[in-house]
Structures are given as C-alpha cells and as structure tokens.
Design an enzyme around this catalytic site. Structure first.
Site, short mmCIF file in Angstrom:
data_model
loop_
_atom_site.label_atom_id
_atom_site.label_comp_id
_atom_site.label_asym_id
_atom_site.label_seq_id
_atom_site.Cartn_x
_atom_site.Cartn_y
_atom_site.Cartn_z
CE LYS A 13 -1.93 -0.70 3.86
NZ LYS A 13 -1.16 -2.24 4.27
NE ARG A 88 -3.85 -1.13 9.79
CZ ARG A 88 -2.86 -0.63 9.21
NH1 ARG A 88 -2.74 0.61 8.81
NH2 ARG A 88 -1.46 -1.34 8.84
NE ARG A 127 7.40 -2.96 6.25
CZ ARG A 127 6.09 -2.59 6.42
NH1 ARG A 127 5.38 -1.85 5.14
NH2 ARG A 127 5.56 -2.99 7.37
NE ARG A 160 7.07 -0.53 10.38
CZ ARG A 160 5.85 -0.45 9.78
NH1 ARG A 160 5.97 0.17 8.57
NH2 ARG A 160 4.74 -0.98 10.15
NE ARG A 171 1.75 -4.96 11.25
CZ ARG A 171 2.97 -4.55 10.62
NH1 ARG A 171 3.97 -4.90 10.94
NH2 ARG A 171 2.89 -3.50 9.68
#
Ligand code: ADP
Ligand code: ADP
Ligand code: ZN
Length: 214
Positions: A13, A88, A127, A160, A171
């Site tokens: 996204k 969300r 990531r 992260r 998540r």
C-alpha cells in the site's frame, strides 16, 4: 481524486500510495507514518500508539479518527488525497464517510492491493524502512543502491520493530478480523477496485493507473 488503499500489512500500500501521490499531485496520508513521527517526537499520542503497535494491535479508533479528519481538512487536501492504512475498521470507515458527507463530498476509489498471507511474512522480513524520511525498500525486490543506506536521504534503513515475524502474524490476524470487512463495505458503495499485488511493483502501479485514469 480521493483514494483509499486497502490491503494486508506488507501488501505494498505504502509503495503504491507514494507513487500515486507523486503522479496525481495529491498528499499521501499514512496513519502508520503519523504515529511513527509522533513516537520519534516523543508526543503523548506517540507513546500511547506504541503500546498497541508493538503488540501488532490496532491503535484505538478514538485516537486515530480525529487525527485523520484534522489532516484531510487541511488546505493541501482540497484536490484530493490518498489514504494509506486508514480506515482499518468499519467504525473508522463510517467516521470518514460521515465527515465527508458533512462537506458534500465522498471517496472516489478504494483500491485493494491483494497479496496472499503466504507472501506477507517474506515481504515483511525483507522490508527496510528509513526512519528519517519514511522511504521503504525490500532487500531482494526493491533494494537500496548502497546496502543499509536510504537512497533518498542517506540515513540508515532498518527492520521495523513490528516487522518481526511473530508480530507480523498477529497483525495478519488483526487484518483479517478487523480490516478485511472493509472490502465488502466499499464493494457495496461501488468504489472497490482490486489489483493483483503479487506482480512486480511497476506492474501493480500500471494496473492502478489504468483504474484511476492517466
Ligand atoms: P503497514 O504499512 O505494514 O500495514 P502501518 O505503518 O500502516 O503498517 O501501521 C503500523 C501500525 O500502526 C499498525 O500495526 C497499527 O498498530 C497502527 N495503525 C496504523 N494505522 C492505523 C489505523 N488506521 N487504525 C489503528 N491503528 C493503526
Ligand atoms: P504496506 O504499506 O502495505 O505495509 P509496503 O509498501 O511497505 O507495504 O511494502 C511491503 C514490503 O514489500 C516492502 O519491503 C516493499 O519494498 C516491498 N514491496 C512493495 N511492493 C512490492 C511488489 N510489488 N513486489 C515485491 N515487493 C514489494
Ligand atoms: Zn531516507
């Protein structure tokens, strides 16, 4: 043009939203980035948000909605915006609709970037995020030019805290329970568009531009 980016954590996204923002000259509004900026600045909001983020849970709607409504009422949002990571939950979507209805407006598109769960863990463990400018990379598919260094600003890029595999699993559960119902919500409003997010980044973007119009 007012656009919502939907999709699982790690679906791409943010990567797509940044390109949309550039191409259509509209602001990119990422609630995750806003929370992380608050955390870095040591604000109360940042501290509260961190408690939830570290556990892979959603920050409560009360803390999230006002923030977004404030942001989209600013001058630079007059010609549209791209929302990344908001709404969300169904209550967040209803709050957004209510705020827009009040000023006689509505969202134009909800773009669902579809990526199966199997691909997500790999996406997230690879990531790397720049904590200074927010740029995002992937060690295999979208690497930095110099290992560990942001192309845009030269700061270090890091994994992260919430991208550790255990937190990513949580998540994903939260995504399926609380966020996925938004797909139906926007289908009913006739603004849902789906793209295959497993394609290379450029192909995904091409598909989105086809939907939005050049
Ligand atoms: P990703 O891009 O990987 O999906 P984000 O940067 O959007 O992650 O979000 C990171 C975390 O920030 C989320 O796991 C959640 O804790 C919090 N967060 C971001 N946006 C929202 C939102 N709209 N509502 C509640 N929590 C949010
Ligand atoms: P989200 O904002 O949905 O959490 P990101 O845009 O941060 O997702 O992308 C998650 C990870 O996957 C990042 O490391 C990013 O560089 C990488 N990525 C994004 N799009 C693609 C793609 N189409 N193919 C492969 N990797 C991608
Ligand atoms: Zn950077």
């Amino acid at each position: 043009m007012k656009i919502i980016m939907l999709g699982a954590p790690g679906a791409g996204k943010g990567t797509q939203a940044k390109q949309i923002a550039d191409k259509y000259s509209i602001p990119h509004i990422s609630t995750g980035d806003i929370f992380r900026a608050n955390l870095k600045a040591g604000t109360e909001l940042g501290k509260k948000a961190k408690e939830y983020m570290d556990q892979g849970l959603l920050v409560p709607d009360e803390l999230t909605c006002d923030l977004v409504m404030d942001r989209i009422s600013q001058d630079d949002c007059k010609n549209g915006f791209v929302l990344d990571g908001f709404p969300r939950t169904i209550p967040q979507a209803e709050a957004l609709d209510a705020a827009l209805t009040k000023i006689g407006q509505k969202m134009d598109y909800a773009v669902d970037v579809d990526v199966p769960d199997e691909n997500i863990i790999n996406r997230m463990s690879g990531r790397r995020a720049c904590l200074n400018c927010g740029a995002t990379y992937h060690i295999v598919s979208i690497p930095t030019k110099v290992e560990g260094v942001c192309d845009r600003c030269g700061s270090p890029v890091v994994l992260r805290d919430d991208d550790q595999p255990e937190t990513v699993k949580k998540r994903l559960e939260v995504y399926h329970a609380q966020t996925q119902p938004l797909i139906d919500y926007y289908k009913k409003q006739n603004i849902l568009k789906s793209v295959d997010g497993t394609q290379p980044m450029e192909e995904v973007f091409r598909a989105i531009v086809e939907i939005l119009g050049a």
